[in-house]
Design a protein around this motif. Structure first.
Motif, mmCIF file in Angstrom:
data_model
loop_
_atom_site.group_PDB
_atom_site.id
_atom_site.type_symbol
_atom_site.label_atom_id
_atom_site.label_comp_id
_atom_site.label_asym_id
_atom_site.label_seq_id
_atom_site.Cartn_x
_atom_site.Cartn_y
_atom_site.Cartn_z
ATOM 1 N N LEU A 59 2.757 2.377 0.648
ATOM 2 C CA LEU A 59 1.604 3.021 0.028
ATOM 3 C C LEU A 59 0.588 3.453 1.075
ATOM 4 C CD1 LEU A 59 1.237 0.422 -2.851
ATOM 5 C CD2 LEU A 59 2.138 2.754 -3.048
ATOM 6 N N ALA A 60 -0.163 4.489 0.738
ATOM 7 C CA ALA A 60 -1.197 5.003 1.634
ATOM 8 C C ALA A 60 -2.449 4.135 1.554
ATOM 9 C CB ALA A 60 -1.532 6.445 1.251
ATOM 10 N N GLY A 61 -3.315 4.306 2.533
ATOM 11 C CA GLY A 61 -4.586 3.603 2.529
ATOM 12 C C GLY A 61 -5.385 3.919 1.271
ATOM 13 N N GLY A 62 -5.997 2.876 0.687
ATOM 14 C CA GLY A 62 -6.777 3.057 -0.525
ATOM 15 C C GLY A 62 -5.955 3.196 -1.788
ATOM 16 N N GLN A 63 -4.631 3.137 -1.656
ATOM 17 C CA GLN A 63 -3.732 3.322 -2.801
ATOM 18 C C GLN A 63 -2.938 2.055 -3.118
ATOM 19 O OE1 GLN A 63 -3.978 6.267 -4.458
ATOM 20 N NE2 GLN A 63 -5.517 6.767 -2.918
ATOM 21 N N GLY A 64 -3.397 0.920 -2.630
ATOM 22 C CA GLY A 64 -2.698 -0.340 -2.869
ATOM 23 C C GLY A 64 -1.974 -0.868 -1.643
ATOM 24 N N ALA A 65 -2.184 -0.270 -0.480
ATOM 25 C CA ALA A 65 -1.510 -0.706 0.747
ATOM 26 C C ALA A 65 -1.931 -2.128 1.140
ATOM 27 C CB ALA A 65 -1.807 0.257 1.892
ATOM 28 N N VAL A 66 -3.198 -2.444 0.960
ATOM 29 C CA VAL A 66 -3.666 -3.795 1.306
ATOM 30 C C VAL A 66 -3.023 -4.821 0.383
ATOM 31 C CG1 VAL A 66 -5.676 -5.320 1.448
ATOM 32 C CG2 VAL A 66 -5.809 -2.996 2.355
ATOM 33 N N ARG A 67 -2.888 -4.503 -0.879
ATOM 34 C CA ARG A 67 -2.219 -5.416 -1.818
ATOM 35 C C ARG A 67 -0.767 -5.628 -1.398
ATOM 36 N NH1 ARG A 67 -2.785 -7.270 -7.152
ATOM 37 N NH2 ARG A 67 -1.085 -8.731 -7.509
ATOM 38 N N GLU A 68 -0.110 -4.558 -0.988
ATOM 39 C CA GLU A 68 1.273 -4.654 -0.519
ATOM 40 C C GLU A 68 1.361 -5.653 0.643
ATOM 41 O OE1 GLU A 68 4.510 -1.676 1.609
ATOM 42 O OE2 GLU A 68 3.015 -0.783 0.275
ATOM 43 N N ILE A 69 0.435 -5.573 1.572
ATOM 44 C CA ILE A 69 0.419 -6.479 2.714
ATOM 45 C C ILE A 69 0.084 -7.904 2.287
ATOM 46 C CG2 ILE A 69 -0.904 -7.037 4.805
ATOM 47 C CD1 ILE A 69 -0.867 -3.898 5.275
#
Length: 168
Positions: free
Chosen positions: A149-159
């Motif tokens: 996912l791109a930044g601001g699109q759930g990438a942090v949740r993925e990590i």
């Protein structure tokens, strides 16, 4: 996308004691929105926020190190209860080293997520360098994992989800 074998990625993720995040382009989509009066706005993803909150229930610390000094960013970091937050930072690696010293951690125990050139020195120094799908090519080359996912699109949740699985 893994830039290293899955077993090595899991080993690195399992050693993480600190997740440090850039904001613009990682926790946001990198867009800047301005009101008629000139106020600056940013869009944050609630799924990222939930991932951070879930991670905060573990022994992994969370920090934000950003070049931004926006009020919106400060509000979001405060609302998420992120204890370690650093704003208007040009030299992110020095700040991260100082935080690691304060927390008695080594850089090898840090996962850092950065999307642009200002993050590259940190990515090259930490044990678990990560970037978002729309991070610059240099960051993608330096990262052990590039989010779907791109930044601001759930990438942090993925990590956060990857880190939570690796800690079990």
């Amino acid at each position: 996308m893994n830039n290293i074998p899955e077993t090595e990625l899991q080993a690195r993720l399992s050693q993480v004691k600190l997740l440090a995040l850039d904001v613009d382009g990682v926790m946001t989509d990198g867009g800047l929105y301005y009101t008629e009066s000139g106020d600056e706005l940013r869009k944050f993803n609630v799924k990222d926020g939930m991932g951070i909150r879930l991670l905060q229930q573990t022994e992994i610390e969370v920090a934000v190190i950003t070049n931004s000094s926006s009020t919106a960013t400060r509000h979001r970091v405060h609302k998420l209860g992120i204890k370690y937050s650093f704003f208007a930072i040009e030299d992110k690696l020095t700040v991260l080293k100082e935080l690691c010293e304060q927390l008695s951690l080594s850089l090898s125990q840090v996962a850092y997520v950065g999307d642009d050139i200002i993050d590259l020195a940190v990515l090259k120094a930490v044990g678990c360098p990560l970037t978002v799908a729309d991070g610059i090519p240099e960051n993608q080359d330096s990262a052990v994992y590039v989010t779907r996912l791109a930044g601001g699109q759930g990438a942090v949740r993925e990590i956060c989800d990857l880190l939570l699985k690796a800690q079990v």
